[in-house]
Design an enzyme around this catalytic site. Sequence first.
Site, PDB file in Angstrom:
ATOM      1  N   LYS A   1       0.835  -1.206   0.000  1.00  0.00           N
ATOM      2  CA  LYS A   1       0.000   0.000   0.000  1.00  0.00           C
ATOM      3  C   LYS A   1       0.874   1.263   0.000  1.00  0.00           C
ATOM      4  O   LYS A   1       0.662   2.161  -0.790  1.00  0.00           O
ATOM      5  CB  LYS A   1      -0.936   0.011   1.219  1.00  0.00           C
ATOM      6  CG  LYS A   1      -1.895  -1.170   1.252  1.00  0.00           C
ATOM      7  CD  LYS A   1      -2.971  -1.006   2.316  1.00  0.00           C
ATOM      8  CE  LYS A   1      -2.430  -0.995   3.733  1.00  0.00           C
ATOM      9  NZ  LYS A   1      -1.856  -2.293   4.165  1.00  0.00           N
TER      10      LYS A   1
ATOM     11  N   ARG B   1     -10.064  -0.365   8.868  1.00  0.00           N
ATOM     12  CA  ARG B   1      -9.338  -1.602   9.078  1.00  0.00           C
ATOM     13  C   ARG B   1     -10.215  -2.666   9.730  1.00  0.00           C
ATOM     14  O   ARG B   1      -9.743  -3.757  10.028  1.00  0.00           O
ATOM     15  CB  ARG B   1      -8.174  -1.295  10.008  1.00  0.00           C
ATOM     16  CG  ARG B   1      -6.864  -1.913   9.635  1.00  0.00           C
ATOM     17  CD  ARG B   1      -5.918  -1.483  10.737  1.00  0.00           C
ATOM     18  NE  ARG B   1      -4.579  -1.934  10.576  1.00  0.00           N
ATOM     19  CZ  ARG B   1      -3.640  -1.302   9.875  1.00  0.00           C
ATOM     20  NH1 ARG B   1      -3.924  -0.197   9.232  1.00  0.00           N
ATOM     21  NH2 ARG B   1      -2.418  -1.772   9.837  1.00  0.00           N
TER      22      ARG B   1
ATOM     23  N   ARG C   1      12.096  -4.912   5.520  1.00  0.00           N
ATOM     24  CA  ARG C   1      11.591  -3.597   5.134  1.00  0.00           C
ATOM     25  C   ARG C   1      12.343  -2.439   5.805  1.00  0.00           C
ATOM     26  O   ARG C   1      12.610  -2.468   6.994  1.00  0.00           O
ATOM     27  CB  ARG C   1      10.103  -3.522   5.508  1.00  0.00           C
ATOM     28  CG  ARG C   1       9.443  -2.250   5.077  1.00  0.00           C
ATOM     29  CD  ARG C   1       7.979  -2.448   4.940  1.00  0.00           C
ATOM     30  NE  ARG C   1       7.280  -2.338   6.215  1.00  0.00           N
ATOM     31  CZ  ARG C   1       5.960  -2.135   6.299  1.00  0.00           C
ATOM     32  NH1 ARG C   1       5.237  -2.046   5.207  1.00  0.00           N
ATOM     33  NH2 ARG C   1       5.390  -2.050   7.476  1.00  0.00           N
TER      34      ARG C   1
ATOM     35  N   ARG D   1      10.921  -0.201  11.127  1.00  0.00           N
ATOM     36  CA  ARG D   1       9.865   0.008  12.103  1.00  0.00           C
ATOM     37  C   ARG D   1       9.954  -1.009  13.221  1.00  0.00           C
ATOM     38  O   ARG D   1      10.121  -2.189  12.956  1.00  0.00           O
ATOM     39  CB  ARG D   1       8.499  -0.107  11.416  1.00  0.00           C
ATOM     40  CG  ARG D   1       7.939   1.226  10.991  1.00  0.00           C
ATOM     41  CD  ARG D   1       6.719   1.082  10.165  1.00  0.00           C
ATOM     42  NE  ARG D   1       5.708   0.205  10.760  1.00  0.00           N
ATOM     43  CZ  ARG D   1       4.536  -0.046  10.182  1.00  0.00           C
ATOM     44  NH1 ARG D   1       4.245   0.505   9.026  1.00  0.00           N
ATOM     45  NH2 ARG D   1       3.667  -0.840  10.756  1.00  0.00           N
TER      46      ARG D   1
ATOM     47  N   ARG E   1       0.369  -8.985  13.539  1.00  0.00           N
ATOM     48  CA  ARG E   1      -0.332  -8.048  12.653  1.00  0.00           C
ATOM     49  C   ARG E   1      -1.037  -8.797  11.521  1.00  0.00           C
ATOM     50  O   ARG E   1      -2.126  -8.417  11.107  1.00  0.00           O
ATOM     51  CB  ARG E   1       0.641  -7.002  12.106  1.00  0.00           C
ATOM     52  CG  ARG E   1       0.911  -5.881  13.125  1.00  0.00           C
ATOM     53  CD  ARG E   1       2.202  -5.146  12.869  1.00  0.00           C
ATOM     54  NE  ARG E   1       2.281  -4.578  11.548  1.00  0.00           N
ATOM     55  CZ  ARG E   1       3.408  -4.478  10.838  1.00  0.00           C
ATOM     56  NH1 ARG E   1       4.547  -4.914  11.321  1.00  0.00           N
ATOM     57  NH2 ARG E   1       3.380  -3.931   9.650  1.00  0.00           N
TER      58      ARG E   1
HETATM   59  P1  ADP Z   1       0.777  -1.949   8.473  1.00  0.00           P
HETATM   60  O1  ADP Z   1      -0.325  -1.810   7.444  1.00  0.00           O
HETATM   61  O2  ADP Z   1       2.110  -2.164   7.838  1.00  0.00           O
HETATM   62  O3  ADP Z   1       0.476  -2.893   9.588  1.00  0.00           O
HETATM   63  P2  ADP Z   1       0.236   0.745   9.487  1.00  0.00           P
HETATM   64  O4  ADP Z   1       1.309   1.755   9.429  1.00  0.00           O
HETATM   65  O5  ADP Z   1      -0.954   0.927   8.640  1.00  0.00           O
HETATM   66  O6  ADP Z   1       0.998  -0.589   9.211  1.00  0.00           O
HETATM   67  O7  ADP Z   1      -0.268   0.581  11.009  1.00  0.00           O
HETATM   68  C1  ADP Z   1       0.625   0.378  12.088  1.00  0.00           C
HETATM   69  C2  ADP Z   1      -0.160   0.198  13.392  1.00  0.00           C
HETATM   70  O8  ADP Z   1      -0.964   1.362  13.658  1.00  0.00           O
HETATM   71  C3  ADP Z   1      -1.165  -0.945  13.401  1.00  0.00           C
HETATM   72  O9  ADP Z   1      -0.564  -2.180  13.714  1.00  0.00           O
HETATM   73  C4  ADP Z   1      -2.158  -0.472  14.464  1.00  0.00           C
HETATM   74  O10 ADP Z   1      -1.648  -0.662  15.769  1.00  0.00           O
HETATM   75  C5  ADP Z   1      -2.223   1.016  14.225  1.00  0.00           C
HETATM   76  N1  ADP Z   1      -3.299   1.350  13.246  1.00  0.00           N
HETATM   77  C6  ADP Z   1      -3.122   1.899  12.005  1.00  0.00           C
HETATM   78  N2  ADP Z   1      -4.306   2.091  11.390  1.00  0.00           N
HETATM   79  C7  ADP Z   1      -5.260   1.650  12.245  1.00  0.00           C
HETATM   80  C8  ADP Z   1      -6.685   1.549  12.188  1.00  0.00           C
HETATM   81  N3  ADP Z   1      -7.379   1.946  11.112  1.00  0.00           N
HETATM   82  N4  ADP Z   1      -7.345   1.051  13.267  1.00  0.00           N
HETATM   83  C9  ADP Z   1      -6.676   0.645  14.356  1.00  0.00           C
HETATM   84  N5  ADP Z   1      -5.328   0.686  14.473  1.00  0.00           N
HETATM   85  C10 ADP Z   1      -4.625   1.184  13.443  1.00  0.00           C
END
Ligand code: ADP
Length: 216
Positions: A13, A88, A127, A160, A171
């Site tokens: 993404k 999400r 990554r 990260r 995750r």
């Molecule tokens: P990735 O898609 O690589 O897991 P993101 O950067 O989108 O990483 O998200 C990192 C973290 O931020 C998630 O594991 C979660 O803890 C939090 N997070 C991000 N977006 C959301 C969301 N829409 N709802 C709940 N938690 C979120």
Amino acid sequence: MYIILLGAPGAGKGTQVAYLAQNLNLVHIASGDLFRQALEQDTELGRQTRSYMEKGALVPDEVTTKMVLEHLAALDGESGVVLDGFPRNLPQAEALDKALDGSSRAIDGVVFIKVSPEVLLRRLSGRWICRNCQVPYHEVDSPPRVKGRCDRCGGELYQRPDDIAETVKKRLKVYSAETAPLIDYYIRTGRLVEVDGEGSVEDAGKRVIAALERVR
Ligand code: ADP
Ligand code: ZN
């Protein structure tokens, strides 16, 4: 134009959005980046979310939805938006639809970037991300031209903390349980376009662009 990018962690993404935002002039809103900013600046929001992010769990819906909707409301209304990492889960998707209902805006399309679990694990474990512009690299699959430096902006690359093996697995589990059901939600409402996210960045990028042309 409102576009949602849907896909597991590691689906590409972040990579595709860098490509898209440049070519289609869209504003990129990534919930994960907003949370990481809050952590870095040690704001109230950052303190509320740290423990969830470190565990690879979802931040509570009230917190997340409020943050994203506030960001959307602050935009000028002229520019198109690509949402990345939000919604999400189902409650977030429903809250978003409800918030847009009655406004002049709606979700034009949801691009689901599909990648197999094996490829996801491999991608996440190598990554590196630019601290400055958030573009991701991979030590083997898409290394930067100069080690440790971003090709686009020269920023410093970092790993990260939630990209360590155990948290990655968590995750991916959270993704299957909570985010994958959104695929059905958007199919039922006629908004999903599925794209094969494997292969090179350029090839996957072309498929994402073609998918966007279809939803436009
Ligand atoms: P990735 O898609 O690589 O897991 P993101 O950067 O989108 O990483 O998200 C990192 C973290 O931020 C998630 O594991 C979660 O803890 C939090 N997070 C991000 N977006 C959301 C969301 N829409 N709802 C709940 N938690 C979120
Ligand atoms: Zn950069």
